[in-house]
Design a protein around this motif. Structure first.
Motif, PDB file in Angstrom:
ATOM      1  N   SER A   8       0.840  -1.192   0.000  1.00  0.00           N
ATOM      2  CA  SER A   8       0.000   0.000   0.000  1.00  0.00           C
ATOM      3  C   SER A   8       0.878   1.245   0.000  1.00  0.00           C
ATOM      4  CB  SER A   8      -0.924  -0.010   1.225  1.00  0.00           C
ATOM      5  OG  SER A   8      -1.575   1.226   1.388  1.00  0.00           O
ATOM      6  N   ALA A   9       0.284   2.361  -0.376  1.00  0.00           N
ATOM      7  CA  ALA A   9       1.018   3.632  -0.396  1.00  0.00           C
ATOM      8  C   ALA A   9       0.846   4.411   0.902  1.00  0.00           C
ATOM      9  CB  ALA A   9       0.551   4.482  -1.575  1.00  0.00           C
ATOM     10  N   LEU A 188     -11.301  -6.016  -3.410  1.00  0.00           N
ATOM     11  CA  LEU A 188     -10.219  -5.145  -3.893  1.00  0.00           C
ATOM     12  C   LEU A 188      -8.872  -5.559  -3.319  1.00  0.00           C
ATOM     13  CD1 LEU A 188     -11.854  -1.584  -3.726  1.00  0.00           C
ATOM     14  CD2 LEU A 188     -11.609  -3.061  -5.713  1.00  0.00           C
ATOM     15  N   ASP A 189      -8.857  -6.009  -2.069  1.00  0.00           N
ATOM     16  CA  ASP A 189      -7.603  -6.407  -1.428  1.00  0.00           C
ATOM     17  C   ASP A 189      -6.905  -7.535  -2.183  1.00  0.00           C
ATOM     18  OD1 ASP A 189      -7.625  -4.561   0.561  1.00  0.00           O
ATOM     19  OD2 ASP A 189      -8.322  -5.895   2.144  1.00  0.00           O
ATOM     20  N   VAL A 190      -7.684  -8.373  -2.851  1.00  0.00           N
ATOM     21  CA  VAL A 190      -7.105  -9.492  -3.602  1.00  0.00           C
ATOM     22  C   VAL A 190      -6.833  -9.097  -5.052  1.00  0.00           C
ATOM     23  CG1 VAL A 190      -7.455 -11.865  -4.393  1.00  0.00           C
ATOM     24  CG2 VAL A 190      -8.246 -11.174  -2.123  1.00  0.00           C
ATOM     25  N   ILE A 191      -7.798  -8.429  -5.690  1.00  0.00           N
ATOM     26  CA  ILE A 191      -7.702  -8.145  -7.131  1.00  0.00           C
ATOM     27  C   ILE A 191      -6.643  -7.091  -7.453  1.00  0.00           C
ATOM     28  CG2 ILE A 191      -8.941  -7.274  -9.161  1.00  0.00           C
ATOM     29  CD1 ILE A 191      -9.806 -10.060  -8.232  1.00  0.00           C
ATOM     30  N   LEU A 192      -6.656  -5.957  -6.756  1.00  0.00           N
ATOM     31  CA  LEU A 192      -5.795  -4.826  -7.138  1.00  0.00           C
ATOM     32  C   LEU A 192      -4.308  -5.155  -7.143  1.00  0.00           C
ATOM     33  CD1 LEU A 192      -7.578  -1.761  -5.465  1.00  0.00           C
ATOM     34  CD2 LEU A 192      -7.784  -2.616  -7.799  1.00  0.00           C
ATOM     35  N   SER A 248     -11.608   7.120  -1.821  1.00  0.00           N
ATOM     36  CA  SER A 248     -10.843   7.747  -0.737  1.00  0.00           C
ATOM     37  C   SER A 248     -11.301   7.276   0.639  1.00  0.00           C
ATOM     38  CB  SER A 248     -10.956   9.268  -0.817  1.00  0.00           C
ATOM     39  OG  SER A 248     -12.314   9.670  -0.772  1.00  0.00           O
ATOM     40  N   GLN A 249     -12.492   6.629   0.725  1.00  0.00           N
ATOM     41  CA  GLN A 249     -13.013   6.151   2.004  1.00  0.00           C
ATOM     42  C   GLN A 249     -12.592   4.714   2.305  1.00  0.00           C
ATOM     43  OE1 GLN A 249     -17.249   6.769   1.547  1.00  0.00           O
ATOM     44  NE2 GLN A 249     -17.147   8.871   2.305  1.00  0.00           N
ATOM     45  N   LYS A 253      -6.925   3.312  -0.034  1.00  0.00           N
ATOM     46  CA  LYS A 253      -7.073   4.424  -0.984  1.00  0.00           C
ATOM     47  C   LYS A 253      -6.857   4.018  -2.457  1.00  0.00           C
ATOM     48  CE  LYS A 253      -7.657   7.757   2.129  1.00  0.00           C
ATOM     49  NZ  LYS A 253      -7.931   6.956   3.306  1.00  0.00           N
ATOM     50  N   PRO A 254      -7.708   3.132  -2.999  1.00  0.00           N
ATOM     51  CA  PRO A 254      -7.579   2.744  -4.412  1.00  0.00           C
ATOM     52  C   PRO A 254      -8.226   3.780  -5.335  1.00  0.00           C
ATOM     53  CG  PRO A 254      -9.365   1.527  -3.398  1.00  0.00           C
ATOM     54  CD  PRO A 254      -8.788   2.391  -2.317  1.00  0.00           C
ATOM     55  N   THR A 255      -7.693   4.980  -5.324  1.00  0.00           N
ATOM     56  CA  THR A 255      -8.227   6.101  -6.103  1.00  0.00           C
ATOM     57  C   THR A 255      -7.816   5.985  -7.566  1.00  0.00           C
ATOM     58  OG1 THR A 255      -6.271   7.428  -5.629  1.00  0.00           O
ATOM     59  CG2 THR A 255      -8.110   7.611  -4.074  1.00  0.00           C
ATOM     60  N   LEU A 256      -8.357   6.879  -8.404  1.00  0.00           N
ATOM     61  CA  LEU A 256      -7.997   6.879  -9.825  1.00  0.00           C
ATOM     62  C   LEU A 256      -6.504   7.155  -9.999  1.00  0.00           C
ATOM     63  CD1 LEU A 256      -9.021   6.645 -12.740  1.00  0.00           C
ATOM     64  CD2 LEU A 256      -9.434   9.111 -12.709  1.00  0.00           C
TER      65      LEU A 256
END
Length: 427
Positions: A8-9, A188-192, A248-249, A253-256
């Motif tokens: 993560s960032a 998302l935790d798995v796919i991204l 953002s929530q 934070k998987p934002t654009l």
């Protein structure tokens, strides 16, 4: 044991996620490594400052927060001391033994599991490489730990199934029985971090398999113009339902902006996996020259390649997306080359089916049936049947054709029976 590693960032978001679990009384901080204080004495400031100090030594590395989950079989009753030893052994084995890390035991699932928070920036400012760490170091560590602590092996079918990513349960969301944000985050935790996608449509091709979509809004909308991003849940018809969740929530934070960085990184990394998909498609046509589009889809599924059709409201196919679940790469058909685009694939399927039909019409049995049909019409006309009443000639043709097609079908069946008998004799 099943281990999952995510980067993560934002170390603050990862830490806050686990601290919130403490506040909800569904987690405990049971251990820490390489901190200046004992685990019981650590406050939030102690926890985050130690990690942020290391992260500040390397500003070029954006994905500097590491979040690991260690999952155990529900039948395993592991005490705190054993879990601490497992965490220490695992961290040493994957090359994080000298890093500061925090170990949280979570109680919000049907199986025992730990969450470990750390950073991949070392004291000399160098980063620990994360590429393939899950497939290499983590897999080796997992197998060694399973033997040492006599754990249920992850290869066991039922244990693997327990941690497979599952689609969001639409009914639970609709009836308010599931937290939408948590359901989306789990997917998302798995796919991204694991799939390699180079655009939002490619990412959505994967997410839609789990009833989720990343939504920028319509062009010209405030959300679109501000480069915002929402995550939505889809029902069985592909319609958006439930409360939209802002990127953002979500804690990581998987934002654009975050995704656009992934697009650039993935574009290069996935190129070497193109050939596997192209070979699978070509081999499918070699193995079964006369096949429909659906038969191609079924053939690719056996190779763990999912072919997703992109269709408009009228059902017309305008694009294809290939999801390779083995290499975790996503490609639009045109990216693989013109022969693998929507138009060309449909044309190849249609051409093969047309050739198959032409072969049938050229068979002696079919030719004989046509000759019989023409002969019958000629004989009828020679005997004075002129078909002056409108429609009678067509009815006569249809009656002859029906009878002859029945004969043809019977002859084809006999051919098939003869082939089967020959095979049995050879065997």
């Amino acid at each position: 044991m099943v281990a999952v590693i995510k980067s993560s960032a934002s170390i603050k978001n990862v830490l806050q996620y686990n601290e919130n679990k403490l506040k909800q009384n569904v987690a405990q901080l049971i251990h820490s490594g390489n901190y200046g204080k004992d685990t019981e004495q650590l406050g939030f400031t102690d926890k985050i400052r130690t990690l942020e100090k290391l992260i500040s030594l390397n500003e070029r590395t954006k994905l500097n927060a590491v979040h690991i989950s260690l999952n155990f079989d529900p039948s395993e009753k592991l005490d705190k001391e054993t879990l601490q030893k497992i965490a220490d052994t695992y961290m040493r084995s994957i090359g994080f033994g000298n890093q500061p890390y925090l170990v949280y035991q979570h109680h919000d699932a049907g199986h025992p599991h730990l969450h470990v928070v750390t950073t991949n920036i070392q004291r000399d400012g160098k980063r620990i490489k994360m590429q393939n760490i899950g497939r290499n170091q983590s897999e080796k560590a997992r197998k060694e730990i399973e033997k040492e602590f006599k754990l249920v092996q992850a290869e066991a079918h039922h244990l693997k199934q327990a941690y497979e990513i599952k689609p969001v349960n639409i009914q639970k969301v609709q009836y308010g029985k599931s937290d939408t944000r948590r359901a989306i985050t789990n997917v998302l935790d798995v796919i991204l971090p694991t799939y390699k996608y180079a655009s939002l449509p490619e990412l959505n091709a994967v997410l839609k398999q789990y009833n989720i979509v990343a939504d920028r809004g319509k062009e010209g909308s405030q959300l679109y113009n501000s480069k915002g991003l929402m995550y939505r849940i889809l029902n069985d018809k592909g319609e958006k339902i439930g409360i939209p969740i802002k990127a953002s929530q979500i804690y990581n934070k998987p934002t654009l902006k975050f995704l656009q960085q992934k697009f650039l990184q993935n574009q290069t990394e996935k190129q070497r996996h193109k050939l596997r998909i192209k070979n699978a498609i070509d081999f499918s046509f070699v193995k079964r020259p006369e096949q429909s589009l659906q038969e191609l889809i079924n053939a690719l599924q056996k190779e763990r390649i999912q072919l997703v059709l992109r269709q408009n409201d009228k059902g017309i196919i305008y694009g294809l997306t290939y999801i390779d679940h083995q290499t975790k790469c996503v490609f639009n058909g045109s990216d693989l080359g013109k022969p693998y685009s929507a138009n060309q694939i449909q044309e190849r399927c249609n051409q093969q089916m047309q050739r198959h039909e032409q072969k049938l019409t050229q068979r002696p049995a079919f030719k004989h049936a046509n000759e019989q049909k023409q002969s019958a019409l000629t004989t009828a006309e020679e005997n004075g049947i002129t078909f002056k009443i409108p429609g009678v000639k067509e009815v006569f043709k249809e009656l002859i054709q029906t009878e002859q097609e029945g004969s043809l079908a019977a002859e084809l069946r006999n051919d098939e029976l003869r082939r089967k008998r020959r095979k049995k004799l050879h065997h």
